[in-house]
Design a protein around this motif. Structure first.
Motif, PDB file in Angstrom:
ATOM      1  N   ALA A 120      31.283  30.432  47.612  1.00  3.11           N
ATOM      2  CA  ALA A 120      30.482  31.646  47.761  1.00  3.11           C
ATOM      3  C   ALA A 120      30.084  32.220  46.407  1.00  3.11           C
ATOM      4  O   ALA A 120      29.000  32.778  46.264  1.00  3.11           O
ATOM      5  N   PHE A 179      36.594  34.206  53.933  1.00  2.81           N
ATOM      6  CA  PHE A 179      37.570  33.435  53.178  1.00  2.81           C
ATOM      7  C   PHE A 179      38.662  34.327  52.586  1.00  2.81           C
ATOM      8  O   PHE A 179      39.790  33.879  52.400  1.00  2.81           O
ATOM      9  N   GLY A 189      31.222  35.325  51.432  1.00  2.00           N
ATOM     10  CA  GLY A 189      32.561  34.742  51.397  1.00  2.00           C
ATOM     11  C   GLY A 189      33.657  35.653  51.901  1.00  2.00           C
ATOM     12  O   GLY A 189      34.819  35.398  51.640  1.00  2.00           O
ATOM     13  N   GLY A 218      36.354  28.091  49.761  1.00  2.00           N
ATOM     14  CA  GLY A 218      35.259  28.902  50.293  1.00  2.00           C
ATOM     15  C   GLY A 218      34.871  30.042  49.366  1.00  2.00           C
ATOM     16  O   GLY A 218      33.688  30.338  49.200  1.00  2.00           O
ATOM     17  N   ILE A 219      35.860  30.693  48.767  1.00  2.00           N
ATOM     18  CA  ILE A 219      35.570  31.789  47.837  1.00  2.00           C
ATOM     19  C   ILE A 219      34.801  31.262  46.632  1.00  2.00           C
ATOM     20  O   ILE A 219      33.800  31.854  46.208  1.00  2.00           O
TER      21      ILE A 219
END
Length: 127
Positions: free
Chosen positions: A60, A71, A68, A56-57
């Motif tokens: 983002a 996350f 993000g 997720g990071i």
């Protein structure tokens, strides 16, 4: 919407990097946890949560429009689960000193995650 070459390269680099991270995680799993089922569940769950949050990071970062922050909270919770599993296993295998050290780390990651979640919630409420 057409993908340009930059987007395609970002996705390929990200996929290779994420695959490498998964390979490193699977290679470095402490086999001791797998012998003790009740300790392996939070350990492996922490790996899954941390892996998803890394994904997720990175997403983002690649896609500029996605926030993000959640996350980062999940990343802290994943490491909290790692520390929880290590502290419980250390309690029965290595002794009280190692147990206390990992338990302290666990609460550190929990406080970090909660503080970050509160800051995110306040940011959403105030804006």
């Amino acid at each position: 919407m057409m993908l340009n070459y930059r987007d395609i390269v970002n996705v390929i680099v990200f996929t290779i990097t994420f695959g490498y991270i998964i390979w490193i995680f699977l290679k470095s799993i402490n086999k001791t946890y797998l012998h003790y089922y009740k300790y392996s569940v939070p350990y492996l769950l922490g790996g899954v949560v941390s892996g998803i949050s890394i994904l997720g990071i990175a997403t983002a970062i690649i896609l500029d429009g996605i926030s993000g922050e959640i996350f980062f909270v999940l990343f802290g919770l994943g490491f909290m689960l790692f520390s929880y599993a290590e502290s419980n296993l250390d309690k029965y295998i290595h002794g009280a000193d190692s147990y206390k050290k990992h338990r302290k780390e666990m609460f550190y990651f929990l406080k970090y995650s909660l503080l970050l979640a509160i800051v995110m919630l306040l940011k959403k409420i105030l804006h």
